[in-house]
Design a protein around this motif. Structure first.
Motif, PDB file in Angstrom:
ATOM      1  N   PRO A 114       1.616  -4.080  -9.000  1.00 53.81           N
ATOM      2  CA  PRO A 114       0.462  -3.713  -9.828  1.00 53.81           C
ATOM      3  C   PRO A 114       0.197  -4.671 -10.989  1.00 53.81           C
ATOM      4  CG  PRO A 114       2.260  -2.158 -10.167  1.00 53.81           C
ATOM      5  CD  PRO A 114       2.645  -3.042  -9.012  1.00 53.81           C
ATOM      6  N   ASP A 115       1.219  -5.338 -11.511  1.00 54.54           N
ATOM      7  CA  ASP A 115       1.016  -6.251 -12.634  1.00 54.54           C
ATOM      8  C   ASP A 115       0.274  -7.526 -12.224  1.00 54.54           C
ATOM      9  OD1 ASP A 115       2.333  -4.458 -14.240  1.00 54.54           O
ATOM     10  OD2 ASP A 115       4.188  -5.617 -14.355  1.00 54.54           O
ATOM     11  N   LEU A 116       0.256  -7.839 -10.929  1.00 56.19           N
ATOM     12  CA  LEU A 116      -0.359  -9.083 -10.476  1.00 56.19           C
ATOM     13  C   LEU A 116      -1.863  -8.979 -10.297  1.00 56.19           C
ATOM     14  CD1 LEU A 116       2.317 -10.199  -7.861  1.00 56.19           C
ATOM     15  CD2 LEU A 116       2.073 -10.930 -10.250  1.00 56.19           C
ATOM     16  N   VAL A 117      -2.404  -7.767 -10.255  1.00 55.22           N
ATOM     17  CA  VAL A 117      -3.842  -7.613  -9.979  1.00 55.22           C
ATOM     18  C   VAL A 117      -4.724  -8.137 -11.104  1.00 55.22           C
ATOM     19  CG1 VAL A 117      -3.433  -5.686  -8.403  1.00 55.22           C
ATOM     20  CG2 VAL A 117      -3.970  -5.226 -10.800  1.00 55.22           C
ATOM     21  N   SER A 118      -4.148  -8.442 -12.251  1.00 56.92           N
ATOM     22  CA  SER A 118      -4.933  -9.004 -13.356  1.00 56.92           C
ATOM     23  C   SER A 118      -5.115 -10.514 -13.228  1.00 56.92           C
ATOM     24  CB  SER A 118      -4.267  -8.679 -14.698  1.00 56.92           C
ATOM     25  OG  SER A 118      -3.001  -9.300 -14.775  1.00 56.92           O
ATOM     26  N   LEU A 119      -4.396 -11.151 -12.293  1.00 54.66           N
ATOM     27  CA  LEU A 119      -4.541 -12.593 -12.099  1.00 54.66           C
ATOM     28  C   LEU A 119      -5.883 -12.918 -11.455  1.00 54.66           C
ATOM     29  CD1 LEU A 119      -0.978 -13.441 -10.760  1.00 54.66           C
ATOM     30  CD2 LEU A 119      -1.885 -13.886 -13.051  1.00 54.66           C
ATOM     31  N   GLN A 120      -6.379 -14.107 -11.722  1.00 50.50           N
ATOM     32  CA  GLN A 120      -7.644 -14.566 -11.156  1.00 50.50           C
ATOM     33  C   GLN A 120      -7.380 -15.581 -10.047  1.00 50.50           C
ATOM     34  OE1 GLN A 120     -10.743 -13.438 -12.167  1.00 50.50           O
ATOM     35  NE2 GLN A 120      -9.479 -11.967 -13.257  1.00 50.50           N
ATOM     36  N   PRO A 121      -8.204 -15.598  -8.992  1.00 52.68           N
ATOM     37  CA  PRO A 121      -8.071 -16.644  -7.971  1.00 52.68           C
ATOM     38  C   PRO A 121      -8.116 -18.021  -8.635  1.00 52.68           C
ATOM     39  CG  PRO A 121      -9.563 -14.950  -7.218  1.00 52.68           C
ATOM     40  CD  PRO A 121      -9.257 -14.647  -8.666  1.00 52.68           C
ATOM     41  N   GLY A 122      -7.255 -18.907  -8.164  1.00 54.14           N
ATOM     42  CA  GLY A 122      -7.149 -20.244  -8.731  1.00 54.14           C
ATOM     43  C   GLY A 122      -6.024 -20.393  -9.736  1.00 54.14           C
ATOM     44  N   THR A 123      -5.484 -19.270 -10.216  1.00 49.22           N
ATOM     45  CA  THR A 123      -4.364 -19.312 -11.155  1.00 49.22           C
ATOM     46  C   THR A 123      -3.132 -19.877 -10.458  1.00 49.22           C
ATOM     47  OG1 THR A 123      -5.211 -17.363 -12.308  1.00 49.22           O
ATOM     48  CG2 THR A 123      -2.892 -17.904 -12.669  1.00 49.22           C
ATOM     49  N   ILE A 124      -2.413 -20.753 -11.155  1.00 47.99           N
ATOM     50  CA  ILE A 124      -1.164 -21.319 -10.630  1.00 47.99           C
ATOM     51  C   ILE A 124      -0.002 -20.528 -11.226  1.00 47.99           C
ATOM     52  CG2 ILE A 124       0.289 -23.382 -10.455  1.00 47.99           C
ATOM     53  CD1 ILE A 124      -2.423 -23.585  -8.971  1.00 47.99           C
ATOM     54  N   VAL A 125       0.902 -20.076 -10.364  1.00 52.31           N
ATOM     55  CA  VAL A 125       2.083 -19.322 -10.787  1.00 52.31           C
ATOM     56  C   VAL A 125       3.323 -19.959 -10.184  1.00 52.31           C
ATOM     57  CG1 VAL A 125       0.806 -17.153 -11.034  1.00 52.31           C
ATOM     58  CG2 VAL A 125       1.910 -17.680  -8.871  1.00 52.31           C
ATOM     59  N   ARG A 126       4.473 -19.612 -10.710  1.00 50.17           N
ATOM     60  CA  ARG A 126       5.748 -20.065 -10.154  1.00 50.17           C
ATOM     61  C   ARG A 126       6.536 -18.827  -9.740  1.00 50.17           C
ATOM     62  NH1 ARG A 126       6.759 -25.262 -10.634  1.00 50.17           N
ATOM     63  NH2 ARG A 126       9.006 -25.113 -10.480  1.00 50.17           N
ATOM     64  N   GLY A 127       7.245 -18.936  -8.615  1.00 47.63           N
ATOM     65  CA  GLY A 127       8.003 -17.800  -8.136  1.00 47.63           C
ATOM     66  C   GLY A 127       9.240 -18.225  -7.378  1.00 47.63           C
ATOM     67  N   GLN A 128      10.129 -17.278  -7.179  1.00 49.11           N
ATOM     68  CA  GLN A 128      11.395 -17.538  -6.498  1.00 49.11           C
ATOM     69  C   GLN A 128      11.826 -16.270  -5.771  1.00 49.11           C
ATOM     70  OE1 GLN A 128      14.885 -17.909  -9.039  1.00 49.11           O
ATOM     71  NE2 GLN A 128      15.525 -19.686  -7.842  1.00 49.11           N
ATOM     72  N   VAL A 129      12.264 -16.416  -4.535  1.00 48.82           N
ATOM     73  CA  VAL A 129      12.801 -15.289  -3.779  1.00 48.82           C
ATOM     74  C   VAL A 129      14.126 -14.889  -4.412  1.00 48.82           C
ATOM     75  CG1 VAL A 129      13.662 -14.527  -1.537  1.00 48.82           C
ATOM     76  CG2 VAL A 129      11.678 -16.042  -1.656  1.00 48.82           C
ATOM     77  N   GLN A 130      14.310 -13.609  -4.595  1.00 49.68           N
ATOM     78  CA  GLN A 130      15.526 -13.089  -5.224  1.00 49.68           C
ATOM     79  C   GLN A 130      16.432 -12.428  -4.186  1.00 49.68           C
ATOM     80  OE1 GLN A 130      16.019 -13.420  -8.785  1.00 49.68           O
ATOM     81  NE2 GLN A 130      14.389 -14.865  -8.257  1.00 49.68           N
ATOM     82  N   ASP A 131      17.688 -12.211  -4.584  1.00 52.00           N
ATOM     83  CA  ASP A 131      18.686 -11.483  -3.785  1.00 52.00           C
ATOM     84  C   ASP A 131      19.070 -12.181  -2.487  1.00 52.00           C
ATOM     85  OD1 ASP A 131      18.799  -9.462  -5.728  1.00 52.00           O
ATOM     86  OD2 ASP A 131      17.120  -8.405  -4.812  1.00 52.00           O
ATOM     87  N   LEU A 132      19.074 -13.505  -2.487  1.00 50.62           N
ATOM     88  CA  LEU A 132      19.591 -14.272  -1.351  1.00 50.62           C
ATOM     89  C   LEU A 132      21.031 -14.654  -1.640  1.00 50.62           C
ATOM     90  CD1 LEU A 132      16.599 -16.689  -0.672  1.00 50.62           C
ATOM     91  CD2 LEU A 132      17.203 -14.630   0.597  1.00 50.62           C
ATOM     92  N   PRO A 133      21.809 -15.006  -0.609  1.00 51.95           N
ATOM     93  CA  PRO A 133      23.207 -15.385  -0.854  1.00 51.95           C
ATOM     94  C   PRO A 133      23.341 -16.703  -1.624  1.00 51.95           C
ATOM     95  CG  PRO A 133      22.686 -15.496   1.486  1.00 51.95           C
ATOM     96  CD  PRO A 133      21.495 -14.922   0.797  1.00 51.95           C
ATOM     97  N   ILE A 134      22.304 -17.531  -1.609  1.00 49.52           N
ATOM     98  CA  ILE A 134      22.289 -18.776  -2.382  1.00 49.52           C
ATOM     99  C   ILE A 134      20.985 -18.819  -3.177  1.00 49.52           C
ATOM    100  CG2 ILE A 134      23.747 -20.066  -0.750  1.00 49.52           C
ATOM    101  CD1 ILE A 134      21.121 -21.351   0.289  1.00 49.52           C
ATOM    102  N   PRO A 135      20.952 -19.555  -4.277  1.00 51.77           N
ATOM    103  CA  PRO A 135      19.706 -19.631  -5.050  1.00 51.77           C
ATOM    104  C   PRO A 135      18.582 -20.277  -4.238  1.00 51.77           C
ATOM    105  CG  PRO A 135      21.558 -20.428  -6.351  1.00 51.77           C
ATOM    106  CD  PRO A 135      22.052 -20.247  -4.946  1.00 51.77           C
ATOM    107  N   ALA A 136      17.429 -19.651  -4.242  1.00 53.30           N
ATOM    108  CA  ALA A 136      16.258 -20.193  -3.555  1.00 53.30           C
ATOM    109  C   ALA A 136      15.514 -21.131  -4.503  1.00 53.30           C
ATOM    110  CB  ALA A 136      15.335 -19.056  -3.119  1.00 53.30           C
ATOM    111  N   PRO A 137      14.776 -22.084  -3.957  1.00 52.92           N
ATOM    112  CA  PRO A 137      13.998 -22.965  -4.843  1.00 52.92           C
ATOM    113  C   PRO A 137      12.872 -22.201  -5.519  1.00 52.92           C
ATOM    114  CG  PRO A 137      13.442 -23.364  -2.544  1.00 52.92           C
ATOM    115  CD  PRO A 137      14.586 -22.405  -2.549  1.00 52.92           C
TER     116      PRO A 137
END
Length: 60
Positions: free
Chosen positions: A15-38
């Motif tokens: 629900p917190d993401l619905v305030s973003l506008q198309p074209g916005t650049i974000v950074r993200g990372q997959v969590q809870d993997l056995p090794i750190p994801a990029p």
């Protein structure tokens, strides 16, 4: 929560993401993997009532 994960992007339901506008650049990372994801840069491609569709921006 992720849905529709592919080689080119992902839909993230939150629900917190619905305030973003198309074209916005974000950074993200997959969590809870056995090794750190990029950490990836992504562009918001679409927004709906439940979350956003993100396109992965691949480094050259």
């Amino acid at each position: 929560q992720t849905r529709d994960l592919s080689d080119s992007g992902v839909y993230v339901k939150h629900p917190d993401l619905v305030s973003l506008q198309p074209g916005t650049i974000v950074r993200g990372q997959v969590q809870d993997l056995p090794i750190p994801a990029p950490e990836l840069q992504m562009e918001v491609m679409r927004v709906d009532a439940e979350g956003v569709g993100l396109r992965f921006i691949l480094a050259d």
